[in-house]
Design a protein around this motif. Structure first.
Motif, PDB file in Angstrom:
ATOM      1  N   LEU A   1      61.074  58.448  14.379  1.00  0.00           N
ATOM      2  CA  LEU A   1      60.037  58.695  15.517  1.00  0.00           C
ATOM      3  C   LEU A   1      60.327  60.190  15.945  1.00  0.00           C
ATOM      4  O   LEU A   1      61.290  60.707  16.190  1.00  0.00           O
ATOM      5  N   ARG A   2      59.225  60.769  16.328  1.00  0.00           N
ATOM      6  CA  ARG A   2      59.138  62.058  17.026  1.00  0.00           C
ATOM      7  C   ARG A   2      58.628  61.555  18.315  1.00  0.00           C
ATOM      8  O   ARG A   2      57.259  61.383  18.637  1.00  0.00           O
ATOM      9  N   LEU A   3      59.504  61.685  19.043  1.00  0.00           N
ATOM     10  CA  LEU A   3      59.205  61.380  20.606  1.00  0.00           C
ATOM     11  C   LEU A   3      58.101  62.498  21.225  1.00  0.00           C
ATOM     12  O   LEU A   3      57.315  62.066  22.011  1.00  0.00           O
ATOM     13  N   TRP A   4      58.388  63.720  21.082  1.00  0.00           N
ATOM     14  CA  TRP A   4      57.515  64.706  21.557  1.00  0.00           C
ATOM     15  C   TRP A   4      56.657  65.286  20.616  1.00  0.00           C
ATOM     16  O   TRP A   4      56.726  65.017  19.468  1.00  0.00           O
ATOM     17  N   GLY A   5      55.866  66.539  21.006  1.00  0.00           N
ATOM     18  CA  GLY A   5      55.018  67.294  19.829  1.00  0.00           C
ATOM     19  C   GLY A   5      55.761  67.852  18.899  1.00  0.00           C
ATOM     20  O   GLY A   5      56.894  68.045  18.639  1.00  0.00           O
ATOM     21  N   HIS A   6      55.030  68.144  17.932  1.00  0.00           N
ATOM     22  CA  HIS A   6      55.543  68.938  16.753  1.00  0.00           C
ATOM     23  C   HIS A   6      56.143  70.149  17.355  1.00  0.00           C
ATOM     24  O   HIS A   6      57.235  70.288  16.830  1.00  0.00           O
TER      25      HIS A   6
ATOM     26  N   GLU B   1      58.152  79.779  19.077  1.00  0.00           N
ATOM     27  CA  GLU B   1      58.056  78.070  19.051  1.00  0.00           C
ATOM     28  C   GLU B   1      59.501  77.393  18.877  1.00  0.00           C
ATOM     29  O   GLU B   1      60.650  78.124  18.851  1.00  0.00           O
ATOM     30  N   MET B   2      59.389  76.119  19.416  1.00  0.00           N
ATOM     31  CA  MET B   2      60.478  75.215  19.555  1.00  0.00           C
ATOM     32  C   MET B   2      60.096  73.798  19.069  1.00  0.00           C
ATOM     33  O   MET B   2      59.157  73.206  19.479  1.00  0.00           O
ATOM     34  N   HIS B   3      60.903  73.341  18.111  1.00  0.00           N
ATOM     35  CA  HIS B   3      60.640  72.040  17.712  1.00  0.00           C
ATOM     36  C   HIS B   3      61.816  71.307  17.737  1.00  0.00           C
ATOM     37  O   HIS B   3      63.096  71.528  17.375  1.00  0.00           O
ATOM     38  N   LEU B   4      61.617  70.092  18.934  1.00  0.00           N
ATOM     39  CA  LEU B   4      63.015  69.504  19.055  1.00  0.00           C
ATOM     40  C   LEU B   4      62.831  68.165  18.498  1.00  0.00           C
ATOM     41  O   LEU B   4      62.054  67.477  18.024  1.00  0.00           O
ATOM     42  N   SER B   5      64.113  67.507  18.107  1.00  0.00           N
ATOM     43  CA  SER B   5      64.215  66.345  17.630  1.00  0.00           C
ATOM     44  C   SER B   5      64.279  64.969  18.249  1.00  0.00           C
ATOM     45  O   SER B   5      65.146  64.127  17.633  1.00  0.00           O
ATOM     46  N   ALA B   6      64.073  64.774  19.441  1.00  0.00           N
ATOM     47  CA  ALA B   6      64.188  63.635  20.354  1.00  0.00           C
ATOM     48  C   ALA B   6      63.536  62.417  19.601  1.00  0.00           C
ATOM     49  O   ALA B   6      62.317  62.556  19.174  1.00  0.00           O
ATOM     50  N   GLY B   7      64.219  61.570  19.336  1.00  0.00           N
ATOM     51  CA  GLY B   7      63.760  60.186  18.734  1.00  0.00           C
ATOM     52  C   GLY B   7      64.200  60.085  17.158  1.00  0.00           C
ATOM     53  O   GLY B   7      64.385  59.271  16.412  1.00  0.00           O
ATOM     54  N   GLN B   8      64.730  61.274  16.800  1.00  0.00           N
ATOM     55  CA  GLN B   8      65.194  61.281  15.309  1.00  0.00           C
ATOM     56  C   GLN B   8      66.861  61.238  15.163  1.00  0.00           C
ATOM     57  O   GLN B   8      67.344  61.727  14.158  1.00  0.00           O
ATOM     58  N   GLU B   9      67.371  61.236  16.319  1.00  0.00           N
ATOM     59  CA  GLU B   9      68.875  61.065  16.452  1.00  0.00           C
ATOM     60  C   GLU B   9      69.319  60.011  15.516  1.00  0.00           C
ATOM     61  O   GLU B   9      70.545  60.571  14.859  1.00  0.00           O
TER      62      GLU B   9
ATOM     63  N   GLY C   1      52.587  53.782  22.715  1.00  0.00           N
ATOM     64  CA  GLY C   1      53.682  52.902  22.538  1.00  0.00           C
ATOM     65  C   GLY C   1      54.830  53.527  22.372  1.00  0.00           C
ATOM     66  O   GLY C   1      55.936  52.960  22.119  1.00  0.00           O
ATOM     67  N   VAL C   2      55.066  54.865  22.185  1.00  0.00           N
ATOM     68  CA  VAL C   2      56.026  55.769  21.727  1.00  0.00           C
ATOM     69  C   VAL C   2      57.437  55.521  22.643  1.00  0.00           C
ATOM     70  O   VAL C   2      58.519  55.335  22.202  1.00  0.00           O
ATOM     71  N   PRO C   3      57.505  55.646  23.807  1.00  0.00           N
ATOM     72  CA  PRO C   3      58.605  55.432  24.758  1.00  0.00           C
ATOM     73  C   PRO C   3      59.237  54.171  24.518  1.00  0.00           C
ATOM     74  O   PRO C   3      60.669  54.161  24.587  1.00  0.00           O
ATOM     75  N   GLY C   4      58.552  52.947  24.265  1.00  0.00           N
ATOM     76  CA  GLY C   4      59.175  51.880  23.943  1.00  0.00           C
ATOM     77  C   GLY C   4      60.202  51.810  22.726  1.00  0.00           C
ATOM     78  O   GLY C   4      60.627  50.723  22.398  1.00  0.00           O
ATOM     79  N   ARG C   5      59.858  52.582  21.977  1.00  0.00           N
ATOM     80  CA  ARG C   5      60.475  52.866  20.557  1.00  0.00           C
ATOM     81  C   ARG C   5      61.598  53.707  20.437  1.00  0.00           C
ATOM     82  O   ARG C   5      62.242  53.938  19.494  1.00  0.00           O
ATOM     83  N   ASP C   6      62.090  54.231  21.529  1.00  0.00           N
ATOM     84  CA  ASP C   6      63.179  55.341  21.779  1.00  0.00           C
ATOM     85  C   ASP C   6      64.372  54.588  21.154  1.00  0.00           C
ATOM     86  O   ASP C   6      64.921  53.533  21.733  1.00  0.00           O
ATOM     87  N   PRO C   7      65.133  55.157  20.282  1.00  0.00           N
ATOM     88  CA  PRO C   7      66.271  54.564  19.452  1.00  0.00           C
ATOM     89  C   PRO C   7      67.394  54.388  20.544  1.00  0.00           C
ATOM     90  O   PRO C   7      68.391  53.380  20.221  1.00  0.00           O
ATOM     91  N   ILE C   8      67.561  55.476  21.539  1.00  0.00           N
ATOM     92  CA  ILE C   8      68.955  55.452  22.139  1.00  0.00           C
ATOM     93  C   ILE C   8      68.929  54.294  23.135  1.00  0.00           C
ATOM     94  O   ILE C   8      70.011  53.582  23.093  1.00  0.00           O
ATOM     95  N   PRO C   9      67.888  54.143  23.829  1.00  0.00           N
ATOM     96  CA  PRO C   9      67.979  52.685  24.658  1.00  0.00           C
ATOM     97  C   PRO C   9      68.062  51.423  23.941  1.00  0.00           C
ATOM     98  O   PRO C   9      68.809  50.402  24.492  1.00  0.00           O
TER      99      PRO C   9
ATOM    100  N   GLU D   1      62.629  51.112  10.917  1.00  0.00           N
ATOM    101  CA  GLU D   1      62.892  50.574  12.245  1.00  0.00           C
ATOM    102  C   GLU D   1      63.923  51.692  12.985  1.00  0.00           C
ATOM    103  O   GLU D   1      64.409  51.388  14.156  1.00  0.00           O
ATOM    104  N   ASN D   2      63.936  52.885  12.521  1.00  0.00           N
ATOM    105  CA  ASN D   2      64.821  54.039  12.962  1.00  0.00           C
ATOM    106  C   ASN D   2      66.160  53.478  13.595  1.00  0.00           C
ATOM    107  O   ASN D   2      66.809  53.803  14.654  1.00  0.00           O
ATOM    108  N   SER D   3      66.823  52.623  12.599  1.00  0.00           N
ATOM    109  CA  SER D   3      67.987  51.929  12.762  1.00  0.00           C
ATOM    110  C   SER D   3      69.250  52.884  12.669  1.00  0.00           C
ATOM    111  O   SER D   3      69.417  53.210  11.271  1.00  0.00           O
ATOM    112  N   VAL D   4      70.025  53.393  13.552  1.00  0.00           N
ATOM    113  CA  VAL D   4      71.229  54.229  13.253  1.00  0.00           C
ATOM    114  C   VAL D   4      72.384  53.626  12.182  1.00  0.00           C
ATOM    115  O   VAL D   4      72.823  53.995  11.293  1.00  0.00           O
ATOM    116  N   GLU D   5      72.463  52.100  12.326  1.00  0.00           N
ATOM    117  CA  GLU D   5      73.444  51.536  11.574  1.00  0.00           C
ATOM    118  C   GLU D   5      72.931  51.306  10.155  1.00  0.00           C
ATOM    119  O   GLU D   5      73.485  51.281   9.165  1.00  0.00           O
TER     120      GLU D   5
END
Length: 324
Positions: free
Chosen positions: A245-250, A45-53, A264-272, A214-218
Motif C-alpha cells: 500500500l502506498r499511503l501517500w502520493g507517488h 523530488e521526494m518519494h516516501l514509503s509509508a504503507g510499504q513497511e 479507504g486508505v487509512p484503514g489499511r495502514d499495516p502498522i496499527p 493483505e500487506n502482511s509482514v508475517e
C-alpha cells in the motif's frame, strides 16, 4: 516465528514510519505557503514509503549486511531495514557533505558499500546489478545472496525480464521482489499490465513465484524465508510479489486526483493492523508500544540533527567524487 522476531519486525516498521514522517515534516517545512519543489533544506523530488513497511521488515529480517540489496526510487524503508547508517543516509537526503555520497546523490541514489545497498531513480535499474552481485557471490564460494526490489510498474521493463532470464539460466542466488502498490505513478496496474499477478511470470523463467496478499509482514517473512533459503542453498532465484500500500502520493506534492481508493486508505495502514494483532495475541503491550515509539523518535531525531549540522557542498567541489 517466535515472539521476539515478531516484536523486532513491529519495531522495525515503527522505526521506518517514524523516519518517513520526519522526512515529510522536514521536506515541507520550507516549501510554504506555495509549494516549490526546489525550495527548502531538502530540494527536489521526494518519494516516501509509508504503507510499504511490511516488505522491508519481512524480507530484510532474513538478511545480513553481507547480503546485497538493490531498491527503487522509493528506498528508505529497505535501507533502514537492511541496517544502513541512518545518520549518513539522512545527511545524503539533505544533500550534505557527511552523506553517503557526500551530498551528490540525494534520496533516490543511496549507495552504501558497508551494507551493499544501492538504489536508483531509473525504473527496474536495480535488477541487473543484483544479478551481477549474485554472480560475484557465487564465484567467491560464499552463501551470500542478492535481493532486488522494485515496483509493479517495473515488471514491464526489459531489465526485469532480462534479469530473471539470466539469473535462472545461471542458477544465481538472487531473490526478486515486486512491491505492488496498485499505482505506477498515476496509472493503475490494470491499465498497464496484462497479468493480475506478476508472480505468474516466474513460470516463464523456470523459478518459483509467489504473491503475498493483505500487506502482511508475517506472510512476507514466510515467503522471503523460503526464497532466501533456496538462494543460499544454491537452488537459484525466486520471485515474490507483495500486494502492499502506498499511503501517500507517488511523490510529495502529488495531489493524487487520479486515486479512487483514497477514502479507504487509512484503514489499511499495516502498522496499527499489526499492532492490534500482536496485542490480541499477547505478544506486545502498552509498554512495548511506548518503548518502540520512543526509541524510534530518538534515533530519527538524532539523524535529522546530524544532517542539519552537516555542511552543504561548496560550489567549487561540484566535480569532486563524481568522476573516476
Amino acid at each position: 516465528m517466535d515472539a521476539q522476531a515478531r516484536q523486532d519486525m513491529y519495531r522495525m516498521m515503527v522505526l521506518i514510519r517514524t523516519f518517513e514522517e520526519a522526512i515529510l515534516r522536514e521536506y515541507h517545512a520550507d516549501k510554504q505557503p506555495v509549494f516549490d519543489i526546489g525550495a527548502g533544506a531538502i530540494p527536489g523530488e521526494m518519494h516516501l514509503s509509508a504503507g510499504q513497511e511490511p516488505v522491508a521488515a519481512g524480507v530484510c529480517a532474513h538478511l545480513t549486511t553481507d547480503d546485497a540489496v538493490t531498491a527503487s526510487h522509493r528506498p528508505h524503508h529497505l535501507a533502514i531495514a537492511h541496517g544502513m547508517d541512518m545518520r549518513k543516509m539522512t545527511a545524503e537526503i539533505f544533500g550534505r557533505v557527511d552523506g553517503l555520497g557526500r551530498g551528490r546523490g540525494g534520496h533516490m541514489h543511496l549507495f552504501d558499500p558497508d551494507t551493499h545497498f544501492s538504489c536508483s531513480g531509473i525504473i527496474a535499474e536495480g535488477y541487473p546489478p543484483a544479478v551481477g552481485q549474485a554472480l560475484a557471490f557465487r564465484r567467491r564460494g560464499t552463501d551470500r545472496i542478492a535481493v532486488a526490489v522494485t515496483g509493479e510498474g517495473a515488471a514491464n521493463q526489459g531489465g526485469f525480464h532480462e534479469s530473471l532470464n539470466l539469473a535462472s539460466l545461471w542458477k544465481l542466488p538472487v531473490v526478486f521482489v515486486v512491491e505492488d502498490n496498485d499505482w505506477g505513478i498515476s496509472v493503475p496496474r490494470s491499465a498497464s499490465t496484462c497479468v493480475t499477478s506478476n508472480a505468474v511470470r516466474a513460470a516463464g523463467y523456470d523459478m518459483p513465484g509467489e504473491r503475498v496478499e493483505e500487506n502482511s509482514v508475517e506472510a512476507v517473512h514466510e515467503a522471503a524465508g523460503r526464497a532466501v533459503a533456496r538462494a543460499r542453498a544454491g537452488e537459484g532465484p525466486s520471485l515474490i510479489e507483495v500486494h502492499t500500500l502506498r499511503l501517500w502520493g507517488h511523490f510529495e506534492g502529488d495531489a493524487q486526483a487520479y486515486r479512487t481508493d483514497l477514502e479507504g486508505v487509512p484503514g489499511r495502514d499495516p502498522i496499527p493492523t499489526y499492532e492490534q494483532q500482536l496485542r490480541r495475541e499477547g505478544v506486545i503491550g502498552d509498554d512495548d508500544v511506548r518503548a518502540a515509539r520512543q526509541d524510534a523518535e530518538q534515533r530519527v531525531e538524532d539523524a535529522i540533527a546530524f544532517a542539519r549540522s552537516s555542511a552543504e557542498p561548496t560550489p567549487e567541489s561540484a566535480t569532486e567524487y563524481v568522476f573516476a
